[in-house]
Scaffold this motif. Structure first.
Motif, PDB file in Angstrom:
ATOM      1  N   LEU A 195      56.249  75.634 107.530  1.00 46.29           N
ATOM      2  CA  LEU A 195      56.418  74.407 108.327  1.00 46.29           C
ATOM      3  C   LEU A 195      56.185  74.683 109.810  1.00 46.29           C
ATOM      4  O   LEU A 195      55.568  73.878 110.519  1.00 46.29           O
ATOM      5  CB  LEU A 195      57.819  73.817 108.104  1.00 46.29           C
ATOM      6  CG  LEU A 195      58.106  73.309 106.681  1.00 46.29           C
ATOM      7  CD1 LEU A 195      59.556  72.841 106.551  1.00 46.29           C
ATOM      8  CD2 LEU A 195      57.158  72.173 106.301  1.00 46.29           C
ATOM      9  N   VAL A 196      56.670  75.846 110.278  1.00 47.14           N
ATOM     10  CA  VAL A 196      56.501  76.172 111.703  1.00 47.14           C
ATOM     11  C   VAL A 196      55.023  76.399 112.028  1.00 47.14           C
ATOM     12  O   VAL A 196      54.525  75.934 113.060  1.00 47.14           O
ATOM     13  CB  VAL A 196      57.354  77.397 112.091  1.00 47.14           C
ATOM     14  CG1 VAL A 196      56.969  77.944 113.450  1.00 47.14           C
ATOM     15  CG2 VAL A 196      58.832  77.036 112.076  1.00 47.14           C
ATOM     16  N   LEU A 197      54.300  77.079 111.133  1.00 50.95           N
ATOM     17  CA  LEU A 197      52.871  77.317 111.397  1.00 50.95           C
ATOM     18  C   LEU A 197      52.122  75.991 111.478  1.00 50.95           C
ATOM     19  O   LEU A 197      51.305  75.773 112.378  1.00 50.95           O
ATOM     20  CB  LEU A 197      52.261  78.213 110.307  1.00 50.95           C
ATOM     21  CG  LEU A 197      52.673  79.694 110.378  1.00 50.95           C
ATOM     22  CD1 LEU A 197      52.109  80.474 109.199  1.00 50.95           C
ATOM     23  CD2 LEU A 197      52.210  80.332 111.691  1.00 50.95           C
ATOM     24  N   VAL A 198      52.414  75.074 110.545  1.00 52.96           N
ATOM     25  CA  VAL A 198      51.757  73.757 110.592  1.00 52.96           C
ATOM     26  C   VAL A 198      52.112  73.055 111.901  1.00 52.96           C
ATOM     27  O   VAL A 198      51.253  72.504 112.599  1.00 52.96           O
ATOM     28  CB  VAL A 198      52.179  72.884 109.374  1.00 52.96           C
ATOM     29  CG1 VAL A 198      51.671  71.460 109.521  1.00 52.96           C
ATOM     30  CG2 VAL A 198      51.674  73.499 108.075  1.00 52.96           C
ATOM     31  N   PHE A 221      50.366  74.400 114.937  1.00 53.36           N
ATOM     32  CA  PHE A 221      48.970  73.954 114.921  1.00 53.36           C
ATOM     33  C   PHE A 221      48.878  72.490 115.403  1.00 53.36           C
ATOM     34  O   PHE A 221      48.090  72.163 116.299  1.00 53.36           O
ATOM     35  CB  PHE A 221      48.407  74.110 113.499  1.00 53.36           C
ATOM     36  CG  PHE A 221      46.998  73.645 113.364  1.00 53.36           C
ATOM     37  CD1 PHE A 221      45.948  74.391 113.890  1.00 53.36           C
ATOM     38  CD2 PHE A 221      46.704  72.450 112.718  1.00 53.36           C
ATOM     39  CE1 PHE A 221      44.642  73.950 113.775  1.00 53.36           C
ATOM     40  CE2 PHE A 221      45.391  72.001 112.604  1.00 53.36           C
ATOM     41  CZ  PHE A 221      44.357  72.757 113.132  1.00 53.36           C
ATOM     42  N   LEU A 222      49.716  71.621 114.821  1.00 51.12           N
ATOM     43  CA  LEU A 222      49.667  70.203 115.211  1.00 51.12           C
ATOM     44  C   LEU A 222      50.030  70.026 116.687  1.00 51.12           C
ATOM     45  O   LEU A 222      49.384  69.260 117.406  1.00 51.12           O
ATOM     46  CB  LEU A 222      50.642  69.374 114.352  1.00 51.12           C
ATOM     47  CG  LEU A 222      50.393  69.340 112.841  1.00 51.12           C
ATOM     48  CD1 LEU A 222      51.418  68.450 112.138  1.00 51.12           C
ATOM     49  CD2 LEU A 222      48.982  68.851 112.526  1.00 51.12           C
ATOM     50  N   GLY A 223      51.066  70.750 117.139  1.00 52.43           N
ATOM     51  CA  GLY A 223      51.519  70.609 118.527  1.00 52.43           C
ATOM     52  C   GLY A 223      50.473  71.116 119.503  1.00 52.43           C
ATOM     53  O   GLY A 223      50.123  70.453 120.471  1.00 52.43           O
ATOM     54  N   LEU A 224      49.931  72.308 119.232  1.00 52.77           N
ATOM     55  CA  LEU A 224      49.016  72.933 120.196  1.00 52.77           C
ATOM     56  C   LEU A 224      47.661  72.228 120.249  1.00 52.77           C
ATOM     57  O   LEU A 224      47.006  72.217 121.271  1.00 52.77           O
ATOM     58  CB  LEU A 224      48.824  74.416 119.857  1.00 52.77           C
ATOM     59  CG  LEU A 224      50.043  75.305 120.108  1.00 52.77           C
ATOM     60  CD1 LEU A 224      49.807  76.721 119.590  1.00 52.77           C
ATOM     61  CD2 LEU A 224      50.398  75.347 121.598  1.00 52.77           C
ATOM     62  N   PHE A 225      47.245  71.624 119.126  1.00 56.16           N
ATOM     63  CA  PHE A 225      45.877  71.088 119.081  1.00 56.16           C
ATOM     64  C   PHE A 225      45.795  69.559 119.008  1.00 56.16           C
ATOM     65  O   PHE A 225      44.726  69.018 118.792  1.00 56.16           O
ATOM     66  CB  PHE A 225      45.102  71.720 117.919  1.00 56.16           C
ATOM     67  CG  PHE A 225      44.942  73.207 118.084  1.00 56.16           C
ATOM     68  CD1 PHE A 225      44.186  73.728 119.132  1.00 56.16           C
ATOM     69  CD2 PHE A 225      45.559  74.098 117.220  1.00 56.16           C
ATOM     70  CE1 PHE A 225      44.050  75.099 119.314  1.00 56.16           C
ATOM     71  CE2 PHE A 225      45.429  75.474 117.392  1.00 56.16           C
ATOM     72  CZ  PHE A 225      44.673  75.978 118.439  1.00 56.16           C
ATOM     73  N   PRO A 275      53.573  61.861 114.735  1.00 55.04           N
ATOM     74  CA  PRO A 275      54.661  61.439 113.836  1.00 55.04           C
ATOM     75  C   PRO A 275      54.947  62.481 112.745  1.00 55.04           C
ATOM     76  O   PRO A 275      56.110  62.764 112.441  1.00 55.04           O
ATOM     77  CB  PRO A 275      54.126  60.137 113.226  1.00 55.04           C
ATOM     78  CG  PRO A 275      53.161  59.612 114.252  1.00 55.04           C
ATOM     79  CD  PRO A 275      52.530  60.820 114.872  1.00 55.04           C
ATOM     80  N   THR A 276      53.900  63.105 112.207  1.00 53.23           N
ATOM     81  CA  THR A 276      54.097  64.150 111.195  1.00 53.23           C
ATOM     82  C   THR A 276      54.756  65.374 111.838  1.00 53.23           C
ATOM     83  O   THR A 276      55.667  65.972 111.267  1.00 53.23           O
ATOM     84  CB  THR A 276      52.727  64.562 110.586  1.00 53.23           C
ATOM     85  OG1 THR A 276      52.067  63.373 110.191  1.00 53.23           O
ATOM     86  CG2 THR A 276      52.889  65.485 109.411  1.00 53.23           C
ATOM     87  N   LYS A 332      56.761  65.423 114.325  1.00 52.75           N
ATOM     88  CA  LYS A 332      58.174  65.149 114.578  1.00 52.75           C
ATOM     89  C   LYS A 332      58.984  65.221 113.284  1.00 52.75           C
ATOM     90  O   LYS A 332      60.091  65.778 113.249  1.00 52.75           O
ATOM     91  CB  LYS A 332      58.321  63.776 115.240  1.00 52.75           C
ATOM     92  CG  LYS A 332      57.840  63.802 116.696  1.00 52.75           C
ATOM     93  CD  LYS A 332      57.448  62.448 117.266  1.00 52.75           C
ATOM     94  CE  LYS A 332      58.555  61.476 117.406  1.00 52.75           C
ATOM     95  NZ  LYS A 332      58.150  60.248 118.138  1.00 52.75           N
ATOM     96  N   ALA A 333      58.429  64.674 112.205  1.00 47.33           N
ATOM     97  CA  ALA A 333      59.161  64.687 110.923  1.00 47.33           C
ATOM     98  C   ALA A 333      59.288  66.118 110.391  1.00 47.33           C
ATOM     99  O   ALA A 333      60.352  66.519 109.893  1.00 47.33           O
ATOM    100  CB  ALA A 333      58.437  63.798 109.912  1.00 47.33           C
ATOM    101  N   ILE A 334      58.219  66.908 110.527  1.00 49.28           N
ATOM    102  CA  ILE A 334      58.299  68.313 110.097  1.00 49.28           C
ATOM    103  C   ILE A 334      59.325  69.047 110.958  1.00 49.28           C
ATOM    104  O   ILE A 334      60.141  69.826 110.459  1.00 49.28           O
ATOM    105  CB  ILE A 334      56.916  69.006 110.195  1.00 49.28           C
ATOM    106  CG1 ILE A 334      55.962  68.425 109.163  1.00 49.28           C
ATOM    107  CG2 ILE A 334      57.043  70.518 110.016  1.00 49.28           C
ATOM    108  CD1 ILE A 334      54.541  68.985 109.223  1.00 49.28           C
ATOM    109  N   GLY A 335      59.307  68.774 112.258  1.00 51.41           N
ATOM    110  CA  GLY A 335      60.243  69.428 113.179  1.00 51.41           C
ATOM    111  C   GLY A 335      61.697  69.114 112.807  1.00 51.41           C
ATOM    112  O   GLY A 335      62.555  69.999 112.822  1.00 51.41           O
TER     113      GLY A 335
END
Ligand code: HEM
Ligand code: HEM
Length: 181
Positions: free
Chosen positions: A22-25, A28-32, A44-45, A47-50
């Motif tokens: 989950l952290v790797l995903v 990736f989503l946060g940085l890119f 939104p994804t 935030k929900a994963i976080g």
């Protein structure tokens, strides 16, 4: 036969790999999200994963405090053991601080954007002042970069143990090695 010092138990292994994925995903989503992923609504994804990572990490921390990890291999230098321990505890801190600062800055009263858990329910907004929320944003970004750097270090260390030192440090965190143990 398993190793000097034993292995991680099933709970620790399940928490480790679920959180790691989950952290790797999320990194990736946060940085890119503003470059590679521009135009795709990924936040939104993210935030929900976080939020999921926050709940899992609180459970994981509870598990860690009540279950002993295996000993480090005897031939590891004291400085290496200290560095590994420091990185592990820093990870626990970041696994809680990152989602929390994310939740704090999206609760900014000047621009509240509630966290929807995959469209099923919304998390409440945290009581927040505008200034604290703005600081939480900067802290979230800085901690995100720190987390990314530590993950590179951590993975490099795991691979070094496995392929260069040829000890069981990586194997004892792998689910299939645990089954055989
Ligand atoms: C494991 C948990 C999390 C990780 C690893 C993580 C990591 C990151 C990273 C690396 C960035 C990019 C920072 C930059 O622009 O340099 C980011 C951005 C962001 N994160 Fe998180 N985050 C997590 C949880 C959360 C949570 C729980 C929320 C909200 C409730 C959140 C909301 C956001 C938002 C809205 C952005 C975009 C900020 C902007 O571009 O202004 N994050 N996150
Ligand atoms: C991406 C996010 C990751 C996070 C946040 C993370 C976090 C952690 C933490 C907190 C521990 C300490 C466990 C404890 O003693 O309580 C740990 C151990 C470990 N991790 Fe990760 N990890 C991540 C990814 C990975 C990856 C991708 C690998 C493999 C390539 C890996 C390999 C290991 C190994 C081998 C250990 C055991 C170290 C030892 O026995 O001392 N981790 N990890």
């Amino acid at each position: 036969m398993l190793p000097r010092g034993g292995r991680y138990d099933r709970g620790a292994i399940a928490f480790h790999w679920t959180t790691a994925a989950l952290v790797l995903v999320n990194l990736f989503l946060g940085l890119f999200h503003e470059s590679l992923l521009e135009g795709i609504r990924v936040i939104p994804t993210h935030k929900a994963i976080g939020a999921t990572v926050l709940v899992l990490s609180l459970g994981r921390l509870g598990w860690r405090l009540t279950h002993r990890p295996p000993h480090f291999p005897e031939n590891m230098k004291a400085a290496e053991k200290a560095l590994a321990k420091a990185v592990h505890w820093l990870f626990y801190a970041l696994l809680i601080a990152l989602p929390l600062t994310g939740w704090m800055f999206t609760s900014n009263p000047a621009r509240p954007r509630p966290v929807s858990w995959f469209g099923l329910f919304d998390l409440p907004l945290l009581p927040m002042t505008r200034d604290i929320a703005v600081t939480a944003h900067d802290v979230h970004e800085a901690l995100g970069l720190l987390m990314a750097g530590l993950v590179v270090l951590h993975v490099a260390a795991a691979l070094r143990h496995h392929f260069l030192l040829r000890d069981r440090v990586l194997a004892r965190m792998l689910p299939w090695a645990a089954r055989n143990g």
